[in-house]
Design a protein around this motif. Structure first.
Motif, short mmCIF file in Angstrom:
data_model
loop_
_atom_site.label_atom_id
_atom_site.label_comp_id
_atom_site.label_asym_id
_atom_site.label_seq_id
_atom_site.Cartn_x
_atom_site.Cartn_y
_atom_site.Cartn_z
N SER A 87 -1.77 106.40 -10.37
CA SER A 87 -1.17 106.03 -11.66
C SER A 87 0.05 106.89 -11.96
N SER A 88 0.28 107.91 -11.15
CA SER A 88 1.36 108.86 -11.39
C SER A 88 2.48 108.73 -10.36
N ALA A 89 3.68 108.41 -10.84
CA ALA A 89 4.84 108.32 -9.93
C ALA A 89 5.17 109.67 -9.30
N ASP A 90 4.72 110.75 -9.94
CA ASP A 90 4.96 112.09 -9.41
C ASP A 90 4.25 112.33 -8.08
N ARG A 91 3.25 111.50 -7.80
CA ARG A 91 2.47 111.66 -6.57
C ARG A 91 3.11 110.97 -5.36
N LYS A 92 4.14 110.18 -5.60
CA LYS A 92 4.70 109.33 -4.54
C LYS A 92 5.14 110.16 -3.32
N THR A 93 5.87 111.23 -3.55
CA THR A 93 6.37 112.03 -2.44
C THR A 93 5.23 112.67 -1.66
N ALA A 94 4.24 113.20 -2.39
CA ALA A 94 3.10 113.84 -1.73
C ALA A 94 2.33 112.85 -0.87
N ILE A 95 2.18 111.62 -1.37
CA ILE A 95 1.49 110.58 -0.60
C ILE A 95 2.27 110.26 0.67
N GLU A 96 3.56 110.09 0.52
CA GLU A 96 4.40 109.76 1.68
C GLU A 96 4.45 110.91 2.68
N ASN A 97 4.36 112.13 2.20
CA ASN A 97 4.36 113.29 3.11
C ASN A 97 3.12 113.33 3.99
N LEU A 98 2.05 112.66 3.55
CA LEU A 98 0.83 112.57 4.37
C LEU A 98 0.92 111.44 5.39
N GLY A 99 1.99 110.64 5.31
CA GLY A 99 2.15 109.53 6.24
C GLY A 99 1.62 108.21 5.71
N ALA A 100 1.34 108.16 4.40
CA ALA A 100 0.83 106.94 3.77
C ALA A 100 1.89 106.33 2.86
N LYS A 101 1.63 105.11 2.42
CA LYS A 101 2.50 104.45 1.44
C LYS A 101 1.91 104.67 0.05
N ALA A 102 2.75 104.67 -0.96
CA ALA A 102 2.30 104.85 -2.33
C ALA A 102 2.40 103.54 -3.09
N ALA A 103 1.36 103.23 -3.87
CA ALA A 103 1.38 102.09 -4.78
C ALA A 103 1.12 102.66 -6.18
N ILE A 104 2.11 102.63 -7.03
CA ILE A 104 2.02 103.26 -8.34
C ILE A 104 1.69 102.21 -9.40
N GLY A 105 0.57 102.38 -10.09
CA GLY A 105 0.15 101.44 -11.11
C GLY A 105 -1.22 101.76 -11.63
N SER A 106 -1.72 100.93 -12.53
CA SER A 106 -3.01 101.15 -13.18
C SER A 106 -4.14 100.42 -12.46
N VAL A 107 -5.27 101.11 -12.28
CA VAL A 107 -6.42 100.47 -11.64
C VAL A 107 -7.11 99.48 -12.58
N SER A 108 -6.68 99.44 -13.82
CA SER A 108 -7.22 98.44 -14.75
C SER A 108 -6.39 97.16 -14.76
N ASP A 109 -5.30 97.13 -13.98
CA ASP A 109 -4.38 95.99 -13.92
C ASP A 109 -4.72 95.15 -12.69
N ALA A 110 -5.44 94.05 -12.90
CA ALA A 110 -5.90 93.23 -11.79
C ALA A 110 -4.74 92.63 -11.00
N ASP A 111 -3.65 92.27 -11.67
CA ASP A 111 -2.49 91.70 -10.96
C ASP A 111 -1.86 92.73 -10.03
N PHE A 112 -1.68 93.96 -10.53
CA PHE A 112 -1.15 95.03 -9.68
C PHE A 112 -2.07 95.28 -8.49
N LEU A 113 -3.36 95.30 -8.75
CA LEU A 113 -4.31 95.54 -7.66
C LEU A 113 -4.26 94.42 -6.62
N GLN A 114 -4.20 93.16 -7.09
CA GLN A 114 -4.16 92.04 -6.15
C GLN A 114 -2.92 92.13 -5.25
N GLN A 115 -1.77 92.45 -5.84
CA GLN A 115 -0.55 92.59 -5.04
C GLN A 115 -0.68 93.72 -4.02
#
Length: 291
Positions: free
Chosen positions: A32-60
């Motif tokens: 849910s935090s855009a501040d985590r994007k760089t740390a996620i990418e530094n681990l070799g993963a992709k970041a998806a920033i959004g709310s886990v309560s948002d079904a449309d965001f989750l489906q995408q």
């Protein structure tokens, strides 16, 4: 495999992401935090920033994924906590169905077999029921009482020279380290599995009297006692420490459920294995470093 991890880079998500990336998987981490994007990418993963309560965001985010680690946030606000938790679980369930993910590992808890009287665990019971109706292979990963919850006792130890809760020193408590949860989740996500199944992940089973003895030795307080509080004392202590009343009430109810034995009963009475590798003595060193 294309694997989605919810839970950001927390105590479970970070080691889980690292393990799966190291194993060669295409990993996306939801935060849910855009501040985590760089740390996620530094681990070799992709970041998806959004709310886990948002079904449309989750489906995408779930689109095209082979597997999902589904974890609802442990703190869904100070009010309507169970309702908010279940709403997030419902959004996950809707997105899983619409994205047609076929392998899901859901982080659940000891006591999730019970409908009520378990504090915040009641929300996980309802989410398990939602997931049972999904056309997917589901593993309900029921975790023990987190070792790291005992960090909350550090002010009490420093201020009053005690540890305590609204359950007795003789109570058998299934315990777990977040890194053991990550290890078990990684194993389950990469496993071919059909239908719905339950796996308990427990690192150790100890009593509060054993816990205070182990922690006391690690922090040079060998006489550290465990004090059993009443429910009223437990609730009052948490609210005085600044916890919202609803949350304090749920945690008090969870302590009462542990005290009665019902939260741990399914695990303790059915010969499930203790799979975790990090024992209480190992965690005591971490506890001492935080003290």
């Amino acid at each position: 495999m294309k694997i989605i991890i919810s839970g950001s880079l927390g105590n479970i998500g970070k080691p889980l992401t690292a393990q799966l990336v190291q194993s060669g998987h295409d990993v996306t981490v939801i935060s849910s935090s855009a501040d985590r994007k760089t740390a996620i990418e530094n681990l070799g993963a992709k970041a998806a920033i959004g709310s886990v309560s948002d079904a449309d965001f989750l489906q995408q985010t779930f689109s095209g994924a082979d597997a999902l680690f589904a974890m609802t946030p442990p703190n869904m606000g100070g009010q309507n906590i169970i309702k908010n938790t279940v709403a997030a679980g419902s959004a996950f369930a809707k997105a899983i169905q619409e994205a047609d993910i076929k392998r899901v590992v859901m982080l659940s808890s000891i006591g999730a077999d019970l409908e009520s009287g378990t504090g915040p665990i009641a929300g996980l019971h309802q989410i398990e029921k939602l997931y049972e109706n999904l056309d997917a292979s589901i593993t309900f990963l029921r975790a023990g009482y987190f070792y790291i919850n005992f960090y909350n006792d550090i002010p009490m130890i420093k201020g009053a020279g005690i540890m305590g809760g609204n359950f007795p020193a003789s109570l058998q408590i299934p315990l777990v380290h977040p890194e053991d949860i990550a290890w078990a989740a990684a194993e389950e996500l990469q496993k071919a599995q059909e239908g719905k199944n339950i796996r308990y992940i427990i690192s150790d089973v100890k009593t509060p009297s054993e816990i205070v003895k182990t922690f006391g030795a690690a922090i040079s307080k060998p006489e550290l006692p465990w004090v059993e509080f009443t429910d009223e004392q437990s609730f009052g202590g948490m609210t005085q420490a600044g916890l919202p009343e609803e949350m304090a009430g749920l945690y008090t109810e969870m302590g009462s459920g542990l005290r009665s034995g019902k939260i741990s009963a399914d695990f303790l009475n059915n010969n499930f294995s203790v799979d975790g590798k990090i024992k209480l003595e190992d965690f005591a060193k971490e506890f001492a470093s935080k003290f």
